[in-house]
Design an enzyme around this catalytic site. Structure first.
Site, short mmCIF file in Angstrom:
data_model
loop_
_atom_site.label_atom_id
_atom_site.label_comp_id
_atom_site.label_asym_id
_atom_site.label_seq_id
_atom_site.Cartn_x
_atom_site.Cartn_y
_atom_site.Cartn_z
N PRO A 1 0.83 -1.21 0.00
CA PRO A 1 0.00 0.00 0.00
C PRO A 1 0.86 1.26 0.00
CG PRO A 1 0.13 -0.88 2.22
CD PRO A 1 0.86 -1.86 1.33
N GLY A 2 0.42 2.25 -0.74
CA GLY A 2 1.11 3.54 -0.74
C GLY A 2 0.12 4.62 -0.35
N TYR B 1 -3.49 14.04 -13.62
CA TYR B 1 -4.55 13.02 -13.51
C TYR B 1 -5.95 13.63 -13.46
CZ TYR B 1 -0.51 10.43 -11.57
OH TYR B 1 0.71 9.86 -11.33
N CYS C 1 3.39 29.38 -15.60
CA CYS C 1 2.94 29.81 -16.93
C CYS C 1 2.47 28.63 -17.77
CB CYS C 1 4.06 30.56 -17.63
SG CYS C 1 4.61 31.94 -16.63
C1 LIG Z 1 2.75 2.52 -7.18
C2 LIG Z 1 2.88 1.12 -6.73
C3 LIG Z 1 2.31 0.70 -5.52
C4 LIG Z 1 1.51 1.61 -4.62
O1 LIG Z 1 0.32 2.01 -5.20
P1 LIG Z 1 -0.76 2.83 -4.33
O2 LIG Z 1 -1.86 3.07 -5.28
O3 LIG Z 1 -0.11 4.07 -3.88
O4 LIG Z 1 -1.16 1.95 -3.20
C5 LIG Z 1 2.50 -0.61 -5.14
N1 LIG Z 1 3.21 -1.47 -5.91
C6 LIG Z 1 3.77 -1.10 -7.07
C7 LIG Z 1 4.54 -2.08 -7.86
C8 LIG Z 1 3.63 0.21 -7.52
O5 LIG Z 1 4.17 0.57 -8.68
#
Ligand SMILES: *Cc1c(COP(=O)(O)O)cnc(C)c1O
Length: 438
Positions: A274-275, A316, A344
């Site tokens: 998770p990110g 996005y 700009c």
């Molecule tokens: C970007 C990425 C994530 C995290 O994605 P989120 O949408 O931020 O949870 C996890 N694994 C891989 C391989 C990624 O490229």
């Protein structure tokens, strides 16, 4: 759930008023809440508590060392996609045995860094990468644990620029080629095939694509086991979406239920990456209004943050909630405005026709949910310095990346000899025009 709330009419991050930070640090700045990061990490890991699972925070969402250390102290591993992120994870204190190295193109130097550190796993995206990794590992007298990153051909139904699991994207090994790639791995002297990995995109607000992708991974794991490969780990990637304005993403509990159901009976260790869901709404971008002007039937609120600080709206079409740092009166009338930055480019716009309470030059605004894919994507376009980052914990705060000075922003630049005036020689002059005039 987050810890940015109005108290006595002033927007706070935990116990710190954002206007106090603005006074001390200047604007724009990113502000992150430790309590929010901790809460999201705990909720996410609790959802997988009854499975053998390792949570590897995806650094690309926010790789500030203090943010990564905050998560590392809670026990998080790391998912990295470059040598730089690998070094950040290590520098922040993530143990190598909890680091996964993903990424569609790894240089040999980056692979060597991972081998040197003895990381948990390389998620390999092609047969050529397998070959290179084995060669490097063999030369170093090491072994490389690998998972095959599979492209399952599942549409994540998210924004096209963050879709990674359909056939036509550059990511992963096409699922039909997986048995051949696994067979190749088995012949190589210095790689150990330990599992499979998948990541179909980001900001998913629907569970169905996850369910489809995880199901395909489970089927593939069975096929490869039948071929004699020891598939012990399934890396299910990241991608769980969050609420920016009116999205209704599934909660981690529901997401985990889908994941656990899809892989039940396999006895695999799960890796999660998770990110956004850990850090997204743990951050805000605080900006000051420079000007309010009327033109062409629009009210433009010009702020001192711009697309170089927060690229998501331009890249996005993202819509972030925007709130005045001083709480508006409940009866304040809302009128549609465009909130724009000073860069700009017409794309330098945070929102169009958004109803906001009245704002005036000098007011502070908080652009919400800016903790993920905010500061990490910032550039110095228009020669704007990178935005500082501040981390709050309770009533304390610290500048965890300061605003660079002008001298620092040009320190890596260098004048070539021919532009440097040397003593005894007149500065170069343009002669063409003179001859013409003579
Ligand atoms: C970007 C990425 C994530 C995290 O994605 P989120 O949408 O931020 O949870 C996890 N694994 C891989 C391989 C990624 O490229």
């Amino acid at each position: 759930m987050n810890h940015f709330d109005y108290r006595d009419g002033a927007l706070h991050a935990e116990d710190v008023a954002l206007k106090d930070i603005a006074e001390a640090v200047g604007t724009p700045f990113y502000c992150y809440s430790t309590a929010t990061i901790e809460r999201h990490y705990r909720v996410f890991t609790a959802a997988f508590a009854d499975a053998p699972a390792t949570v590897c925070y995806s650094l690309k969402a926010n790789s500030n060392l203090a943010v990564v250390r905050t998560l590392a102290e809670l026990g998080a591993g790391a998912d990295v996609v470059s040598g730089g992120e690998l070094r950040r994870a290590l520098a922040a204190g993530v143990p190598a045995e909890r680091i996964v190295f993903s990424g569609v193109g790894k240089t040999r130097d980056e692979m060597a860094l991972g081998l040197d550190a003895a990381i948990l796993q390389f998620n390999v995206e092609s047969v050529a990468e397998l070959d290179a990794l084995s060669e490097l590992a063999a030369a170093a007298g090491a072994r490389a644990p690998v998972a095959l990153r599979i492209n399952p051909d599942v549409d994540a139904r998210t924004h096209g620029k963050i879709t990674t699991g359909t056939r036509a994207t550059k990511f992963g090994i096409p699922i039909a080629q997986a048995p051949a790639a696994a067979a190749r791995a088995a012949t190589l002297p210095a790689v150990d095939l330990v599992g499979l990995a998948v990541h179909i995109g980001s900001q998913l607000t629907d569970l169905a694509p996850f369910e489809a992708a995880f199901g395909r991974m489970a089927d593939l794991a069975r096929t490869l086991r039948a071929d004699g490969h020891a598939i012990e780990r399934l890396d299910l990637g990241g991608g769980l979406g969050i609420r920016y304005t009116d999205e209704t993403p599934p909660d981690p509990e529901a997401y985990a239920a889908v994941a656990k159901r899809a892989v039940s009976g396999l006895g695999c260790r799960l890796l999660l990456e998770p990110g956004r869901v850990l850090v997204g709404n743990a951050g805000v971008l605080v900006t000051r209004v420079l000007d309010v002007k009327e033109a062409g039937g629009h009210t433009f609120v010009v702020v001192d943050a711009a697309m170089n600080d927060l690229l998501r709206p331009a890249l996005y079409d993202a819509q972030h909630a925007i709130e005045p740092v001083t709480e508006p009166l409940p009866e304040a009338a809302r009128a549609p405005v465009d909130v724009v930055g000073p860069v700009c480019e017409s794309a330098d716009s945070f929102t169009k026709n958004r109803p906001l309470p009245p704002v005036a030059a000098g007011d502070l605004l908080a652009i919400r949910t800016a903790g993920a894919y905010g500061a990490v994507m910032a550039s110095s376009y228009n020669a704007r310095p990178l935005t500082p980052e501040v981390l709050v914990k309770g009533s304390a705060y610290a500048v965890v990346r300061r605003r660079p000075s002008f001298d620092e922003t040009v320190a890596a630049e260098h004048m070539p000899d021919w532009l440097v005036e040397t003593p005894g020689r007149a500065p170069g002059r343009a002669t063409v025009g003179r001859r013409g005039a003579a």
